[in-house]
Design a protein around this motif. Structure first.
Motif, mmCIF file in Angstrom:
data_model
loop_
_atom_site.group_PDB
_atom_site.id
_atom_site.type_symbol
_atom_site.label_atom_id
_atom_site.label_comp_id
_atom_site.label_asym_id
_atom_site.label_seq_id
_atom_site.Cartn_x
_atom_site.Cartn_y
_atom_site.Cartn_z
ATOM 1 N N LYS A 2 0.864 -1.165 0.000
ATOM 2 C CA LYS A 2 0.000 0.000 0.000
ATOM 3 C C LYS A 2 0.910 1.227 0.000
ATOM 4 N N VAL A 3 0.826 1.997 -1.092
ATOM 5 C CA VAL A 3 1.777 3.078 -1.327
ATOM 6 C C VAL A 3 1.062 4.419 -1.389
ATOM 7 N N CYS A 4 1.585 5.393 -0.675
ATOM 8 C CA CYS A 4 1.073 6.762 -0.771
ATOM 9 C C CYS A 4 2.010 7.588 -1.640
ATOM 10 N N ILE A 5 1.433 8.345 -2.563
ATOM 11 C CA ILE A 5 2.191 9.357 -3.298
ATOM 12 C C ILE A 5 1.652 10.713 -2.871
ATOM 13 N N VAL A 6 2.512 11.515 -2.273
ATOM 14 C CA VAL A 6 2.117 12.883 -1.942
ATOM 15 C C VAL A 6 2.305 13.677 -3.219
ATOM 16 N N GLU A 26 -1.247 -1.159 -4.268
ATOM 17 C CA GLU A 26 -2.418 -0.338 -3.964
ATOM 18 C C GLU A 26 -1.914 1.096 -3.806
ATOM 19 N N VAL A 27 -2.380 2.002 -4.651
ATOM 20 C CA VAL A 27 -1.827 3.356 -4.695
ATOM 21 C C VAL A 27 -2.855 4.376 -4.225
ATOM 22 N N VAL A 28 -2.422 5.226 -3.315
ATOM 23 C CA VAL A 28 -3.249 6.313 -2.797
ATOM 24 C C VAL A 28 -2.509 7.623 -3.031
ATOM 25 N N CYS A 29 -3.183 8.605 -3.603
ATOM 26 C CA CYS A 29 -2.577 9.916 -3.857
ATOM 27 C C CYS A 29 -3.160 10.940 -2.895
ATOM 28 N N PRO A 53 -1.022 18.942 11.172
ATOM 29 C CA PRO A 53 -1.680 17.966 12.062
ATOM 30 C C PRO A 53 -2.658 17.054 11.320
ATOM 31 N N ALA A 54 -3.466 17.635 10.428
ATOM 32 C CA ALA A 54 -4.443 16.825 9.688
ATOM 33 C C ALA A 54 -3.733 15.885 8.719
ATOM 34 N N PHE A 55 -2.721 16.387 8.024
ATOM 35 C CA PHE A 55 -1.947 15.561 7.085
ATOM 36 C C PHE A 55 -1.316 14.379 7.797
ATOM 37 N N GLU A 56 -0.649 14.647 8.894
ATOM 38 C CA GLU A 56 0.067 13.591 9.608
ATOM 39 C C GLU A 56 -0.894 12.559 10.199
ATOM 40 N N ALA A 57 -2.018 13.040 10.736
ATOM 41 C CA ALA A 57 -2.998 12.112 11.312
ATOM 42 C C ALA A 57 -3.605 11.226 10.229
ATOM 43 N N THR A 58 -3.905 11.805 9.080
ATOM 44 C CA THR A 58 -4.486 11.032 7.978
ATOM 45 C C THR A 58 -3.520 9.969 7.482
ATOM 46 N N MET A 59 -2.269 10.343 7.301
ATOM 47 C CA MET A 59 -1.277 9.385 6.804
ATOM 48 C C MET A 59 -1.068 8.246 7.802
ATOM 49 N N GLN A 60 -1.032 8.570 9.079
ATOM 50 C CA GLN A 60 -0.858 7.526 10.091
ATOM 51 C C GLN A 60 -2.064 6.590 10.156
ATOM 52 N N SER A 61 -3.249 7.135 9.970
ATOM 53 C CA SER A 61 -4.454 6.304 10.049
ATOM 54 C C SER A 61 -4.554 5.325 8.885
ATOM 55 N N GLU A 62 -3.917 5.653 7.763
ATOM 56 C CA GLU A 62 -3.984 4.795 6.576
ATOM 57 C C GLU A 62 -3.038 3.600 6.656
ATOM 58 N N ARG A 63 -1.997 3.698 7.478
ATOM 59 C CA ARG A 63 -1.030 2.612 7.658
ATOM 60 C C ARG A 63 -0.414 2.149 6.331
ATOM 61 N N PHE A 64 0.324 3.047 5.722
ATOM 62 C CA PHE A 64 0.984 2.742 4.444
ATOM 63 C C PHE A 64 2.222 1.885 4.657
ATOM 64 N N ASP A 65 2.520 1.076 3.632
ATOM 65 C CA ASP A 65 3.767 0.305 3.622
ATOM 66 C C ASP A 65 4.925 1.137 3.079
ATOM 67 N N ALA A 66 4.608 2.058 2.167
ATOM 68 C CA ALA A 66 5.650 2.870 1.535
ATOM 69 C C ALA A 66 5.051 4.197 1.105
ATOM 70 N N ALA A 67 5.918 5.158 0.849
ATOM 71 C CA ALA A 67 5.447 6.471 0.417
ATOM 72 C C ALA A 67 6.489 7.126 -0.475
ATOM 73 N N ILE A 68 6.006 7.969 -1.385
ATOM 74 C CA ILE A 68 6.852 8.790 -2.254
ATOM 75 C C ILE A 68 6.357 10.214 -2.128
ATOM 76 N N ASP A 69 7.219 11.122 -1.707
ATOM 77 C CA ASP A 69 6.808 12.518 -1.591
ATOM 78 C C ASP A 69 7.384 13.313 -2.741
ATOM 79 N N MET A 70 6.500 13.758 -3.631
ATOM 80 C CA MET A 70 6.909 14.534 -4.791
ATOM 81 C C MET A 70 7.015 16.021 -4.482
ATOM 82 N N ILE A 71 6.449 16.461 -3.364
ATOM 83 C CA ILE A 71 6.323 17.900 -3.119
ATOM 84 C C ILE A 71 6.846 18.275 -1.731
#
Length: 333
Positions: A2-6, A26-29, A53-71
């Motif tokens: 489960k991957v987040c792309i910021v 599984e990709v979440v943007c 605070p909202a960004f960090e709480a949302t990302m933690q609640s999703e429990r991602f395996d990996a992330a890529i921050d483009m910004i």
């Protein structure tokens, strides 16, 4: 995974999403939802990373395996990422070759080269990268730093050497001469976004890449003169290229000339040997001509080729140069 792309809808990140989906992730943007829908196969979370605070709480609640921050653009963004993605198995920070500056000790520039950024953008990226690398050294945060150079695609469009401007394409189609910086022989590297996407998708989750920094560039280099000549061949019209010094471009207030002053007038050549060693799947396949053809086609289809301005700044400069040289001042080629 489960991957987040910021980000996820930008010039580079847009093609990364389908590459990850095709690989079975599984990709979440996460973005503000202002740059259009996320690519097919991905899920969107609309939000603003500056609301930490909202960004960090949302990302933690999703429990991602990996992330890529483009910004992630500065140290504060990076510190927020450490909180937002605590516990991930792999995190990729998208940095930039602008962190090296332009005062090179040697070419090609490797990842071990001293960092001497000359712009605020480059300096802030250095600060962000150091936050992640310190977290890796001190606490094992599983980061990889990726440094792209000029990575072009349909979202960005086809840049030129002297300025952030796309009207040069219309000038070529009309048979009108264009300006270049000096003799146009400054060297550069151009990577198509589809090739960049392969690099990102292939390094994600690879243990050997954790703690590493990579230049994400095409092997070898070309000159800006060759770049423009290749574009002319694709567009089916050859026009004259007229050289003007970088200093004169500044004095003449060419719109958007800063990109030339800061980057494009310099010899830009980075090594991708380390990335090819650790991620052998990264083998850029899109030629410059093919990439230009794809991007120009997309720009035309979207109506994003701006008209030229007869008698505008480019024609005025060309006329002045020709007058100084004792040449005819006609600018229609």
């Amino acid at each position: 995974m489960k991957v987040c792309i910021v980000g996820g809808t930008g010039n580079i990140s847009g093609p990364i999403v389908p590459a990850l989906v095709a690989a079975g992730h599984e990709v979440v943007c996460f973005n503000r939802g202002q740059s259009g829908p996320v690519p097919a196969g991905a899920r969107a979370i609309v939000g603003d990373r500056s609301d930490r605070p909202a960004f960090e709480a949302t990302m933690q609640s999703e429990r991602f395996d990996a992330a890529i921050d483009m910004i992630c653009f500065d140290a504060d963004d990076a510190a927020s990422d450490l909180r937002a993605f605590a516990g991930v198995d792999h995190f990729i920070q998208v940095s930039t070759v602008c962190t090296y500056g332009v005062d090179y000790d040697e070419l090609p520039v490797t990842e071990e080269h001293p960092l001497r950024p000359i712009t605020d953008y480059g300096r802030n990226k250095v600060a962000a990268d150091e936050v992640f690398l310190s977290a890796h050294r001190d606490a094992g945060f599983p980061v990889t730093i990726v440094k792209p150079s000029t990575t072009y695609g349909p979202k960005l469009g086809l840049l030129r050497q002297i300025a952030w401007d796309f009207s040069w394409l219309a000038r070529v189609l009309e048979g009108r001469p264009i300006l270049i910086c000096g003799d146009g022989l400054a060297i550069h590297q151009f990577l198509h976004v589809d090739d960049a996407a392969v690099g990102f998708a292939s390094m994600l989750g690879r243990p050997a890449c954790i703690g590493q920094t990579y230049n994400l560039v095409r092997e070898g280099y070309t000159t800006w003169r060759t770049y423009h000549e290749t574009a002319m061949a694709v567009l089916g019209r050859q026009v004259e290229m007229i050289g003007v010094s970088s200093r004169d471009l500044e004095l003449l207030n060419v719109p958007g000339h800063e990109i030339c002053t800061d980057i494009f007038r310099h010899n830009v050549y980075y090594s991708n040997e380390k990335l090819r060693r650790d991620v052998p799947e990264f083998a850029p396949a899109v030629s410059l001509a093919e990439g230009i053809d794809r991007v120009f086609g997309a720009m035309q289809a979207d109506g994003r080729v701006p008209p030229s301005e007869p008698g505008g700044w480019e024609d005025q400069i060309i006329a002045r140069v020709r007058t100084m040289r004792g040449e005819p001042t006609c600018t229609d080629g």
